[in-house]
Design a protein around this motif. Structure first.
Motif, PDB file in Angstrom:
ATOM      1  N   LEU A  55       0.816  -1.210   0.000  1.00 59.29           N
ATOM      2  CA  LEU A  55       0.000   0.000   0.000  1.00 59.29           C
ATOM      3  C   LEU A  55       0.851   1.264   0.000  1.00 59.29           C
ATOM      4  O   LEU A  55       0.376   2.332  -0.383  1.00 59.29           O
ATOM      5  N   SER A  56       2.093   1.152   0.465  1.00 61.00           N
ATOM      6  CA  SER A  56       3.025   2.287   0.459  1.00 61.00           C
ATOM      7  C   SER A  56       4.272   1.870  -0.306  1.00 61.00           C
ATOM      8  O   SER A  56       5.266   1.443   0.295  1.00 61.00           O
ATOM      9  N   PRO A  57       4.245   1.971  -1.636  1.00 63.68           N
ATOM     10  CA  PRO A  57       5.351   1.441  -2.440  1.00 63.68           C
ATOM     11  C   PRO A  57       6.719   1.985  -2.070  1.00 63.68           C
ATOM     12  O   PRO A  57       7.713   1.257  -2.120  1.00 63.68           O
ATOM     13  N   HIS A  58       6.813   3.272  -1.694  1.00 59.85           N
ATOM     14  CA  HIS A  58       8.139   3.817  -1.372  1.00 59.85           C
ATOM     15  C   HIS A  58       8.734   3.161  -0.130  1.00 59.85           C
ATOM     16  O   HIS A  58       9.935   2.932  -0.056  1.00 59.85           O
ATOM     17  N   HIS A  59       7.876   2.806   0.845  1.00 62.06           N
ATOM     18  CA  HIS A  59       8.379   2.101   2.022  1.00 62.06           C
ATOM     19  C   HIS A  59       8.703   0.642   1.691  1.00 62.06           C
ATOM     20  O   HIS A  59       9.723   0.101   2.144  1.00 62.06           O
ATOM     21  N   SER A  60       7.843   0.003   0.895  1.00 60.92           N
ATOM     22  CA  SER A  60       8.086  -1.397   0.520  1.00 60.92           C
ATOM     23  C   SER A  60       9.371  -1.531  -0.288  1.00 60.92           C
ATOM     24  O   SER A  60      10.172  -2.451  -0.058  1.00 60.92           O
ATOM     25  N   LEU A  61       9.595  -0.623  -1.221  1.00 58.38           N
ATOM     26  CA  LEU A  61      10.804  -0.679  -2.044  1.00 58.38           C
ATOM     27  C   LEU A  61      12.047  -0.361  -1.227  1.00 58.38           C
ATOM     28  O   LEU A  61      13.120  -0.911  -1.476  1.00 58.38           O
ATOM     29  N   GLN A  62      11.911   0.507  -0.241  1.00 57.59           N
ATOM     30  CA  GLN A  62      13.047   0.783   0.642  1.00 57.59           C
ATOM     31  C   GLN A  62      13.432  -0.474   1.418  1.00 57.59           C
ATOM     32  O   GLN A  62      14.616  -0.803   1.550  1.00 57.59           O
TER      33      GLN A  62
END
Length: 501
Positions: A55-62
């Motif tokens: 749901l939060s791609p920037h956190h998941s990708l980090q």
């Protein structure tokens, strides 16, 4: 007998062809140069790594980058995507190989909303993009033009301060609502010549940004494009595009009608539509500026300018409420420089170093577009030693870079002081801080956006003390994020405001 012989020759020939084919493949595999591809998490059939975006791609990708490295390869459906999560990787894409990564992938929703991606942000790299970018930089957003709108910004700021003062001490106020109206009114006057208030206009802009931020299956898994139709996404995009086109068409026609009148506007009174119509009339660039291009550019500047500026202001004030020490220090600075004047003017901003550090720190922790708009390579390149073929998309995780512990001491802490004694800035020259991107695709409206941010934040903290209602502790302020291209604070800032002066 002859039939048997022909059959035998046919099968023998096919056998020889098969052997030759296998031999060529074997030679090719063992003797051709091996491709050195970036590390990649395991993928699933058809969807690839889409399930890992969350749901939060920037956190998941980090989180994925901590395991697979600062440059990793994902497959979003059938599309190869490299994700850069370090300053070094971002520099390689946006500086070393900036030209190779200066194009945009074709995306259906921006195509629908922005007249076939005829705007600055989403149009593919080429002569058309160079022309519209040049128009924006030379005619719309140069330093002289930005300065010419100073009076508009200061007038709207004064009106907003008066509105907040009228609510002081009486009730809880929705500060987010005041900020979004402020940014809307400034952009409206600058771009369109007058304000367009009311629920209908606000709803139209909200619908535009919501649809723009929705994931489109058809962009990454063409065989599942029917999902976009079934979910209603395609229909919503078309409806928003039609409604906005009707609005912008009316604006342009109104400007054309006014220009036929007795009194022509002076250069100082021109808004951005006026300027674009002048460029079209005088053919100043040698580029045929069509009506759809004018509307696409205005929509681009208007939507981006309002949404990202409002988001940054909201995050900055939220962080100040949660950190009273920083709030007090900033209030001391703006009070000293204002010297008792009723409002802070733009000429005061250059002296406010702690204000600038506070905004930089906000952009570090809360990049308005945490995953910068995807780029697409137009040729084979080597990134950080890895082989990246043409047609690969590139995503810069500005959020991850802003919280990289190898770059920032205590990266999750809000400490504006870290920017007082270094030269790191947000203008695209320092890859540790990339809220507006860098290189050819860097945002051309940085200067305009930042003067609005600085003026609004300086005046709000100068004029008011802000406290959470119902005895809430400052540290309990909800900092949850929304999803979408621009990441906003999920809940509005509800505060009790009291005058300081």
């Amino acid at each position: 007998m002859f039939s048997f012989l022909r059959t035998y020759i046919l099968f023998f020939s096919l056998f020889i062809i098969l052997i030759v084919f296998i031999w060529i493949k074997w030679i090719s595999y063992h003797f051709s140069p091996k491709k050195n591809i970036p590390p990649s998490p395991p993928k699933l059939p058809i969807i690839g790594n889409l399930h890992q975006l969350g749901l939060s791609p920037h956190h998941s990708l980090q989180a994925l980058s901590l395991k697979h490295g600062p440059l990793m390869l994902l497959h979003l459906g059938s599309v190869p995507v490299v994700v850069a999560s370090s300053a070094e990787a971002a520099r390689d894409i946006m500086k070393t190989h900036d030209l190779a990564f200066s194009s945009r992938p074709k995306m259906s929703i921006p195509d629908t909303l922005l007249y076939g991606s005829k705007d600055i942000t989403f149009s593919p790299y080429g002569e058309y993009w160079r022309q519209v970018k040049s128009i924006a930089v030379v005619h719309l957003l140069n330093s002289t033009r930005v300065q010419s709108f100073r009076e508009i910004r200061e007038e709207e700021m004064a009106l907003t301060i008066n509105k907040i003062e009228n609510c002081c001490g009486r009730s809880v106020i929705d500060l987010s609502e005041f900020l979004v109206v402020l940014t809307n009114n400034i952009i409206c006057k600058v771009a369109l010549g007058r304000t367009y208030s009311g629920i209908k206009f606000k709803d139209l802009l909200g619908r535009f940004m919501n649809v723009l931020g929705v994931f489109s299956f058809g962009n990454y898994i063409p065989r599942l494009s029917w999902i976009d139709r079934l979910s209603g996404l395609e229909g919503q995009a078309r409806k928003v595009a039609e409604d906005f086109d009707e609005f912008l068409e009316g604006v342009v026609e109104e400007h054309i009608s006014d220009r036929r009148g007795v009194y022509a506007k002076s250069n100082e009174d021109q808004d951005l539509v006026d300027i674009l119509l002048d460029v079209q009339r005088d053919n100043l660039t040698g580029f045929s500026l069509q009506r759809e291009t004018i509307k696409a550019i205005i929509l681009d500047i208007f939507a981006a300018g309002t949404d990202t500026t409002f988001a940054s202001l909201e995050w900055a004030i939220s962080e100040l409420i949660r950190h009273p020490r920083v709030m007090k220090k900033l209030q001391q600075e703006v009070t000293e420089i204002a010297q008792g004047r009723p409002i802070i003017l733009e000429k005061d901003l250059e002296k406010m170093q702690y204000l600038k550090a506070t905004i930089k720190e906000t952009l570090r922790l809360h990049a308005p577009i945490p995953l910068l708009i995807p780029r697409e390579s137009t040729q084979d390149v080597k990134l950080m030693g890895y082989d990246i073929p043409a047609g690969t998309q590139a995503i810069i995780n500005a959020s991850a870079i802003g919280r990289d512990p190898t770059l920032w001491e205590e990266p999750d802490e809000f400490r504006p002081e870290r920017f007082l004694n270094n030269t790191i800035d947000y203008k695209g020259l320092h890859f540790e801080l990339l809220p507006f991107g860098a290189g050819r695709r860097g945002c051309p409206g940085i200067q305009f956006a930042m003067v609005v941010n600085e003026l609004a934040l300086a005046n709000v903290v100068y004029k008011f003390n802000l406290a959470l209602p119902n005895g809430m502790k400052n540290e309990d302020l909800d900092m949850s994020e929304t999803t979408g291209i621009t990441v906003h604070k999920k809940s509005p800032i509800l505060v009790m405001a009291t005058p300081r002066l």
